[in-house]
Design a protein around this motif. Structure first.
Motif, PDB file in Angstrom:
ATOM      1  N   TYR A 110       0.836  -1.204   0.000  1.00 26.63           N
ATOM      2  CA  TYR A 110       0.000   0.000   0.000  1.00 26.63           C
ATOM      3  C   TYR A 110       0.870   1.253   0.000  1.00 26.63           C
ATOM      4  N   ARG A 111       1.882   1.257   0.850  1.00 24.60           N
ATOM      5  CA  ARG A 111       2.727   2.459   0.902  1.00 24.60           C
ATOM      6  C   ARG A 111       3.622   2.573  -0.332  1.00 24.60           C
ATOM      7  N   MET A 135      -6.839   0.366  -1.343  1.00 25.45           N
ATOM      8  CA  MET A 135      -7.803  -0.138  -0.366  1.00 25.45           C
ATOM      9  C   MET A 135      -9.111  -0.497  -1.080  1.00 25.45           C
ATOM     10  N   ASP A 136      -9.556   0.409  -1.962  1.00 26.97           N
ATOM     11  CA  ASP A 136     -10.750   0.106  -2.741  1.00 26.97           C
ATOM     12  C   ASP A 136     -10.420  -1.018  -3.709  1.00 26.97           C
ATOM     13  N   GLY A 137     -11.207  -2.062  -3.672  1.00 25.66           N
ATOM     14  CA  GLY A 137     -10.933  -3.220  -4.507  1.00 25.66           C
ATOM     15  C   GLY A 137     -10.263  -4.339  -3.741  1.00 25.66           C
ATOM     16  N   THR A 138      -9.774  -4.027  -2.523  1.00 23.60           N
ATOM     17  CA  THR A 138      -9.128  -5.048  -1.681  1.00 23.60           C
ATOM     18  C   THR A 138      -9.886  -5.238  -0.375  1.00 23.60           C
ATOM     19  N   TRP A 139     -10.180  -4.138   0.296  1.00 23.19           N
ATOM     20  CA  TRP A 139     -10.831  -4.214   1.603  1.00 23.19           C
ATOM     21  C   TRP A 139     -12.354  -4.344   1.516  1.00 23.19           C
ATOM     22  N   THR A 154     -16.715   4.593  -2.666  1.00 25.42           N
ATOM     23  CA  THR A 154     -16.330   6.010  -2.582  1.00 25.42           C
ATOM     24  C   THR A 154     -15.554   6.286  -1.309  1.00 25.42           C
ATOM     25  N   THR A 155     -15.975   5.685  -0.210  1.00 28.54           N
ATOM     26  CA  THR A 155     -15.301   5.847   1.078  1.00 28.54           C
ATOM     27  C   THR A 155     -13.841   5.425   0.976  1.00 28.54           C
ATOM     28  N   LEU A 156     -13.603   4.252   0.430  1.00 32.32           N
ATOM     29  CA  LEU A 156     -12.238   3.725   0.358  1.00 32.32           C
ATOM     30  C   LEU A 156     -11.414   4.452  -0.705  1.00 32.32           C
ATOM     31  N   ASP A 203      -7.719   6.231  -0.369  1.00 31.25           N
ATOM     32  CA  ASP A 203      -6.639   5.930  -1.309  1.00 31.25           C
ATOM     33  C   ASP A 203      -6.038   7.206  -1.903  1.00 31.25           C
ATOM     34  N   GLU A 204      -6.891   8.153  -2.254  1.00 25.97           N
ATOM     35  CA  GLU A 204      -6.415   9.405  -2.850  1.00 25.97           C
ATOM     36  C   GLU A 204      -5.569  10.207  -1.882  1.00 25.97           C
TER      37      GLU A 204
END
Length: 433
Positions: A230-231, A237-241, A418-420, A424-425
């Protein structure tokens, strides 16, 4: 910040500027001493031939006094000059000193700072010593295949529960997330509020959901590398969590977390739980005294968070600090002797003396916890204490964004994707700086 059994515990304010760890306004040490940049290794006690090294920390000396006393006996040939630097100036001062090729010999580091300093070549790899610690503690201090700091005693948060309310309603402790949902339903049917939560703050939704993702995904072989990827911008996160948060969201669907709770703050939720108004309350040892002051007769214990599979459970938390070695130190041999002494059962016990309530990441080390933590003993013994955002490096501060976005998700203002995506952004922007 003196620690005693069942009193003020590690990272009380870990409100979770968490990435920075505990701050202290104690007068022990001074910012004046922090601004000194004496060259390491020049101060030696000629009468005893001791090597003097400097150790910096954002906590005052009394929080590590037992450890310093132990080190004086365990490594008598090394004199440790303890340097307290106020948390508000800590990163700036350490960054300035390290960039000049100076700074303390042993640096207490947050995960984000350790990653930054490791990338810049300021820290010595400590792989040999780190091998004796659990990966739950060392992973947040890893970079490019090596470990650059040794995890200190952890801070942790679980789910406090009122033993009397559980017994009165014939409710057994859950061992999985599904059983936890059933417990909440049982209390609701009995007219008991299952969980007090001050959702005016972003922290409860952050910790509860991330604890579930940890138990269900991040602790598995598939998910263990997520933080590093991730870093490095390799995953989002979106698409994974999403599937894990969707499962956790049953706590919203079932009315355990409600929109009305966004009008309740932490102190109100604590009082609701302490006075018998709910069966459970998510928090850590730093709230123990406040809870017991409101209800000295309360029969209190803590359970961990669970995934859908039965396990020892997980606590949200992490190292209170990591002990790192300055690669520019003129006394690296002495530094490693000190770090090796800390990495023993006796060293961990000494560190714990002033930080009771946390757990050790050193394999095989267990502490006698107060009775109020009986039901998390298994999770602590397994080293199941983890803080996901500690692995986000310089984007660790985006955990607050995650928490506030989860508030919007609870209120129905946006969907999960949208939340995740918003998180990410923000993470991507922070990592690009």
């Amino acid at each position: 910040m003196k620690r005693k059994v069942l009193s003020v515990l590690l990272c009380a304010a870990m409100t979770l500027g968490v990435v920075a760890g505990c701050g202290s306004s104690s007068d022990t040490g001074s910012t004046d001493s922090a601004s000194k940049t004496e060259t390491k290794g020049e101060k030696t006690d000629s009468s005893s031939d001791k090597v003097t090294i400097r150790m910096s920390y954002w906590n005052s000396e009394d929080t590590v006094q037992a450890m310093l006393d132990y080190l004086a006996e365990a490594v008598p040939e090394v004199e440790i000059e303890y340097q307290f630097i106020d948390n508000s100036n800590y990163d700036t001062i350490i960054d300035t000193q390290l960039s000049a090729g100076e700074g303390p010999d042993i640096i207490c580091e947050s995960p984000g700072s350790a990653l930054k300093h490791a990338k810049l070549g300021y820290l010595e790899a400590l792989d040999d010593l780190a091998a004796d610690y659990s990966t739950a503690g060392t992973s947040v201090y890893g970079y490019n295949g090596s470990t650059y700091a040794l995890p200190g005693i952890s801070w942790f948060e679980g789910i406090y529960y009122n033993k009397e309310i559980f017994e009165e309603n014939n409710v057994e402790l859950p061992k999985t997330f599904d059983e936890f949902l059933d417990v909440c339903t049982t209390f609701q049917n009995a007219g008991v509020t299952p969980l007090a939560a001050g959702l005016k703050s972003w922290e409860p939704l952050l910790k509860s959901s991330m604890a579930f993702v940890t138990a269900e995904y991040l602790s598995t072989d598939e998910g263990k590398g997520f933080g590093e990827k991730y870093r490095n911008g390799e995953v989002t996160m979106d698409g994974t969590w999403n599937p894990y948060i969707e499962t956790w969201s049953q706590l919203i669907d079932n009315g355990v977390y409600t929109a009305d709770m966004t009008g309740i703050d932490h102190d109100q939720a604590l009082e609701q739980f302490a006075t018998g108004g709910s069966a459970m309350f998510c928090s850590g040892p730093w709230d123990y005294d406040a809870i017991m002051e409101k209800n000295p007769e309360l029969q209190l214990d803590m359970m961990p968070f669970y995934g859908t599979k039965e396990s020892a459970g997980w606590l949200i938390g992490g190292p209170g600090c990591g002990f790192a070695a300055n690669a520019s130190s003129k006394n690296l041999d002495a530094v490693k002797k000190v770090l090796a002494a800390i990495s023993t059962t006796d060293g961990q016990n000494a560190l714990w003396q002033n930080n009771q309530g946390g757990s050790s990441y050193l394999n095989g080390v267990e502490f006698d916890l107060p009775e109020a933590y009986t039901s998390v003993a298994g999770a602590l013994a397994a080293g199941n204490v983890y803080c996901p955002w500690n692995e986000w490096g310089s984007a660790a501060g985006a955990h607050e964004t995650y928490g506030t976005e989860m508030q919007s998700y609870l209120l129905g203002a946006q969907d999960l994707s949208t939340t995740l995506q918003t998180v990410d952004e923000v993470v991507s922007e922070l990592l690009s700086k």
